[in-house]
Design an enzyme around this catalytic site. Structure first.
Site, PDB file in Angstrom:
ATOM      1  N   LYS A 190       0.857  -1.191   0.000  1.00 29.88           N
ATOM      2  CA  LYS A 190       0.000   0.000   0.000  1.00 29.88           C
ATOM      3  C   LYS A 190       0.882   1.225   0.000  1.00 29.88           C
ATOM      4  CE  LYS A 190      -4.553   0.829   0.524  1.00 29.88           C
ATOM      5  NZ  LYS A 190      -5.679  -0.040   0.150  1.00 29.88           N
TER       6      LYS A 190
HETATM    7  N1  GLU Z   1      -7.364  -0.013  -3.216  1.00 26.10           N
HETATM    8  C1  GLU Z   1      -8.105  -1.190  -3.496  1.00 26.10           C
HETATM    9  C2  GLU Z   1      -8.221  -2.070  -2.265  1.00 26.10           C
HETATM   10  O1  GLU Z   1      -8.039  -1.630  -1.158  1.00 26.10           O
HETATM   11  C3  GLU Z   1      -7.619  -1.932  -4.735  1.00 26.10           C
HETATM   12  C4  GLU Z   1      -6.224  -2.414  -4.710  1.00 26.10           C
HETATM   13  C5  GLU Z   1      -5.726  -2.967  -6.058  1.00 26.10           C
HETATM   14  O2  GLU Z   1      -6.493  -3.146  -6.977  1.00 26.10           O
HETATM   15  O3  GLU Z   1      -4.525  -3.210  -6.094  1.00 26.10           O
HETATM   16  O4  GLU Z   1      -8.557  -3.220  -2.360  1.00 26.10           O
END
Ligand code: GLU
Length: 419
Positions: free
Chosen positions: A107
């Site tokens: 993240k």
């Molecule tokens: N931000 C989204 C989540 O928390 C998608 C993450 C992604 O597709 O890599 O699942």
């Protein structure tokens, strides 16, 4: 660590699962998953439109690459912290493992209020982040995507920045997902998280012995996840009686015309003033009567202070970490079924995986292909989690975590301990 943070909650969830897995895996292996592989802080100083450079802090956490390259979005909010990003990266590890895609968890966070930046300044900031983070971003290392405060356009700028720095016409392989379709994105990615929430909600209503059509719902959040979930639930016959965002809520016991609200919101950029509903306090809305509550905004929304007053029989976590562990225990006691975030909102990362596959294999998928595969995967995983929960008398969260953490532990075990 203060007790009321996303990280404290992620740790509490993990510790409970690790206790269930004690007999199955060595303790040091279970301990290893506590910690991320890498936690970085970047100091960015882009020159903004006014000609002055400004300092922004950004964070990148690679929690685990046991199952594949780290995957997870970039959160741009004024309050995001390194610990939040750590928690969210950890949740991505479990989410990817549970939904069955060959990714680990990562993240990013950029400390900025996305809404108050001009589009020029936001582009500058995203490009600055990409330049500074480039050694972290790669199809074999970490692949970002949108999260709160970032969107498709930003992902296009990330792809362009990397392409430009490589001196190529385009990147070889998938450096970022959730980008515009014209740049190699995939149809349906933008709606995938909300669509997945609606699919999981339908499956859970059947599991509860009811059905979706005719049920009532309250949705917190009218961004990428909440708006799509509300629209699709309404399309499937749900009466959406309440919708809120960070600035306030709307209520109409006869049902809000969600499509009309989406059209209003697209023009006005706010919910307030919509003629088809009464204005209510956003927090109050969470405890108003409904069958289904969809928290699809921020974390820590259902807490020990309001959990006992929740009237819904089903909570579908569209957001990451909306329910605190204390609230979870209260809801469980009340018999409220909670579809945990790592299952409920995994549609986004599942379709990110389809985008990654499409780009890596240079093939093209249609919207119908994407939606069919998404529907199938969400239904399969819901059934698997629900079955395990029934068998072992666990909550859906505990069952989902058990399946997810076990997969990551198995991968770590199979990889062995020596570099
Ligand atoms: N931000 C989204 C989540 O928390 C998608 C993450 C992604 O597709 O890599 O699942």
């Amino acid at each position: 660590m203060s007790e009321n943070t996303l990280l404290a909650h992620a740790m509490a969830n993990y510790n409970r699962t690790a206790a269930l897995l004690k007999g199955e895996f060595a303790e040091d292996l279970l301990d290893k998953m506590h910690q991320p592989q890498e936690r970085s802080e970047l100091i960015l100083s882009p020159q903004l439109a006014d000609g002055k450079s400004r300092v922004f802090h950004a964070f990148i956490v690679h929690h685990s690459s046991a199952l594949g390259p780290c995957k997870g979005g970039i959160r741009m909010t004024a309050g995001v912290t390194l610990d939040d990003v750590n928690a969210l990266a950890m949740e991505m590890t479990w989410k990817c493992a549970l939904i069955g895609v060959p990714f680990g968890g990562g993240k990013s966070g950029i400390v900025a209020d996305a809404e108050s930046l001009s589009s020029y300044d936001k582009e500058t900031l995203i490009r600055s982040f990409t330049r500074n983070a480039q050694r972290h971003i790669h199809p074999l290392i970490y692949v970002p995507a949108p999260d709160m405060g970032t969107n498709e356009r930003d992902m296009g700028h990330i792809k362009d920045t990397i392409t430009y720095s490589l001196g190529h016409a385009t990147t070889q392989g998938c450096y970022v997902t959730g980008k515009p379709v014209i740049l190699g994105g995939i149809p349906g990615r933008r709606e995938a998280t909300g669509r997945g929430v609606a699919i999981a909600t339908a499956a859970a209503m059947v599991a509860l012995g009811g059905k979706l059509a005719g049920a009532t719902a309250i949705v917190q959040g009218f961004g990428n996840v909440g708006s799509v979930a509300a629209l699709l639930l309404a399309e499937r016959g749900v009466r959406v009686v309440g919708i809120a965002d960070a600035r306030g809520g709307l209520h109409n016991p006869d049902g809000i015309d969600v499509a009309a609200l989406a059209a209003y919101f697209a023009k006005q950029r706010k919910l307030a003033g919509f003629p088809g509903a009464r204005a209510v306090d956003g927090q109050e809305l969470l405890t108003m009567p409904c069958d289904i509550l969809v928290p699809a905004a921020a974390g820590n929304q259902i807490t020990k202070d309001n959990a006992a007053r929740i009237q819904a029989k089903l909570v579908a976590e569209g957001a990451n970490g909306p329910t605190t562990p204390e609230a979870d225990a209260i809801l469980e006691k009340k018999g409220v079924l909670v579809i945990p975030d790592i299952l409920c909102n995994a549609g986004g990362v599942f379709v990110s995986y389809l985008e990654f596959t499409q780009e890596t294999q240079q093939e093209q998928m249609t919207l119908a292909d994407v939606n069919t595969r998404l529907e199938q995967r969400m239904k399969d995983r819901f059934a698997q989690v629900h079955e395990l929960a029934r068998e072992r008398k666990l909550s859906l969260r505990q069952a989902a975590m058990l399946l997810a953490v076990r997969r990551v532990a198995q991968a770590l075990e199979a990889r062995g301990n020596l570099p």
